[in-house]
Design an enzyme around this catalytic site. Structure first.
Site, mmCIF file in Angstrom:
data_model
loop_
_atom_site.group_PDB
_atom_site.id
_atom_site.type_symbol
_atom_site.label_atom_id
_atom_site.label_comp_id
_atom_site.label_asym_id
_atom_site.label_seq_id
_atom_site.Cartn_x
_atom_site.Cartn_y
_atom_site.Cartn_z
ATOM 1 C CE LYS A 60 9.711 17.332 -1.087
ATOM 2 N NZ LYS A 60 8.453 16.656 -1.549
HETATM 3 C C1 LIG Z 1 8.251 15.240 -1.316
HETATM 4 C C2 LIG Z 1 6.853 14.746 -1.477
HETATM 5 C C3 LIG Z 1 6.434 13.481 -0.985
HETATM 6 C C4 LIG Z 1 7.401 12.492 -0.369
HETATM 7 O O1 LIG Z 1 7.889 12.919 0.876
HETATM 8 P P1 LIG Z 1 9.161 12.169 1.519
HETATM 9 O O2 LIG Z 1 9.491 12.960 2.712
HETATM 10 O O3 LIG Z 1 10.236 12.265 0.450
HETATM 11 O O4 LIG Z 1 8.780 10.771 1.792
HETATM 12 C C5 LIG Z 1 5.094 13.126 -1.080
HETATM 13 N N1 LIG Z 1 4.209 13.948 -1.662
HETATM 14 C C6 LIG Z 1 4.567 15.155 -2.160
HETATM 15 C C7 LIG Z 1 3.522 16.002 -2.797
HETATM 16 C C8 LIG Z 1 5.886 15.599 -2.083
HETATM 17 O O5 LIG Z 1 6.216 16.789 -2.601
#
Ligand SMILES: *Cc1c(COP(=O)(O)O)cnc(C)c1O
Length: 442
Positions: A107
């Site tokens: 993210k």
């Molecule tokens: C946010 C997140 C996900 C999921 O990603 P999406 O885009 O919501 O499908 C998977 N793994 C981790 C570690 C995350 O922080």
């Protein structure tokens, strides 16, 4: 570029409007009106380019009409100040490690890009001295990525609301120790209460007249589209290593597996494929929250309350980006199934996978990546090359990981720095009146 709403009840938006609003007024998700195919020459030479160079070409396809070239280059290069290496784990299974950024999770990419893009728009205003305030509710991961992405960005203040006592110490340290333009608000409630406070703030006329408010959740186009960048980087690295084969139509044998929750990450990958990235097919790997998996089996989509699991960043019972996937495939279940297969793993399988992979290969998976690895283990054909997205560093979940694999894994220096910092937070009751009063004083 124009952005339309997946609900088709709101007017098209400019990029700036889409970024500042997050959600469209009709509660739909914004989609770019077209997706450019990148030229063959780009793919022929992709393995000679740096990650930043290739990402800049991808970014131009989406943002080139709305952001001048020099600024866009700057935004992309600043966002990708770290690499996303492909690491071989086991035979033809590889990990695309997305955890080398500031908060050790994927993210970071979208959060930083959005911060820089918003700053670019703010600077264009004649009245550049109006501060923009980002409100974000978090159960852990989003708050840390957004806080660090926006840290030190002029003209923007971030308020992170989180449930008191319900976020791990490691996660909490990543957004409560920063200071500067980041304020952590500890709410006496649960995550849903934080989210309700934020939603009420966006709807409060008096508050919005007093200060400019915007959201930074994962449905924002500025957070989601940049996630396409690293799919190209995975392809480039595998191509460079000579691991891929191509058929007569130029299709490769690369299978990409994405641990999914809200499905933003995989949707960005589907966009990359639309741009011409030769992915053979995608696998959406889920934990016990199997709504999308069931959709693939039956063609019916039934949202459910989310179930708590070991891979908690994927505990989503109604994935918000499902609307984007439907839009991308014209609501065709057959077309979706032709590109994406599914997998779902309850906690005992996640544990088993982490343990077995560590014993057999020495590679330490985090609980989210474990779903991705296991799905490739089960679905990859011998002549295919698999890459799963390792979405977070295992040390972010150290207690669980140590316990499962029976080890004492190292904590990266960057994470230790956060943990050594001093916690600064504002404690508030779960009450909108008090929250509003607090914001009105700022
Ligand atoms: C946010 C997140 C996900 C999921 O990603 P999406 O885009 O919501 O499908 C998977 N793994 C981790 C570690 C995350 O922080």
């Amino acid at each position: 570029m124009k952005y339309y709403s997946t609900q088709h009840q709101a007017a098209d938006a400019t990029l700036r409007e889409a970024v500042e609003r997050g959600l469209a007024p009709d509660r739909g998700l914004y989609m770019p009106e077209n997706i450019q195919k990148l030229p063959a020459a780009f793919f022929d030479h992709i393995d000679e380019m740096s990650f930043q160079e290739m990402a800049f070409e991808v970014a131009k396809a989406f943002f080139g009409e709305d952001v001048d070239e020099a600024s866009l280059r700057h935004i992309v290069y600043d966002t990708l100040a770290f690499d996303t290496p492909v690491v071989n784990v086991d035979g033809n299974i590889n990990a695309l490690e997305l955890f080398h950024g500031p908060t050790l999770a994927f993210k970071d990419v979208g959060a930083r890009f959005m911060a820089r893009l918003l700053q670019y728009f703010i600077k264009q205003d004649a009245l550049a001295n109006e501060q923009v305030n980002v409100l974000v509710a978090t159960s852990g991961d989003t708050g840390s990525a957004v806080a660090n992405g926006f840290l030190g960005v002029d003209g923007i203040h971030v308020y992170v609301l989180y449930p008191k006592g319900k976020v791990s110490k490691i996660q909490e340290s990543q957004f409560t120790t920063l200071g500067r333009n980041i304020t952590a608000i500890e709410v006496d409630g649960v995550f849903d209460d934080c989210q309700t406070l934020v939603k009420n703030a966006f709807m409060d006329a008096e508050l919005n007249a007093h200060m400019k408010l915007t959201s930074a959740n994962s449905i924002n186009v500025a957070r989601f589209l940049p996630q396409a960048f690293y799919y190209f980087n995975a392809f480039a690295q595998l191509k460079k290593a000579g691991k891929l084969t191509f058929d007569a139509d130029g299709k490769s044998n690369m299978v990409v597996c994405v641990p999914s929750g809200n499905f933003g990450n995989i949707t960005a990958g589907l966009f990359a494929m639309r741009m011409g990235l030769p992915v053979k097919h995608f696998i959406a790997a889920n934990n016990a929250n199997d709504i999308f998996y069931n959709y693939l089996q039956t063609g019916e989509y039934h949202p459910m309350p989310s179930k708590q699991t070991l891979a908690n960043a994927m505990d989503v019972g109604d994935p918000s980006n499902f609307a984007r996937i439907l839009a991308l495939y014209d609501n065709s279940w057959e077309a979706i199934k032709a590109n994406i297969s599914g997998a779902t793993y309850p906690d005992p399988s996640i544990r088993q996978t982490m343990k077995a992979c560590h014993e057999a290969t020495g590679y330490v998976l985090d609980p989210h990546g474990a779903c991705g690895y296991q799905a490739l283990k089960e679905q990859l054909a011998q002549d295919e090359v698999g890459v799963f997205l390792e979405t977070a560093h295992p040390a972010k979940f150290k207690e669980k990981v140590d316990d499962i694999i029976g080890a004492d894994i190292d904590i990266p220096e960057r994470l230790q720095d956060f943990m050594r910092g001093t916690k600064q937070s504002v404690e508030l009751p779960n009450d909108f009146g008090t929250f509003k009063h607090y914001l009105m004083k700022q």
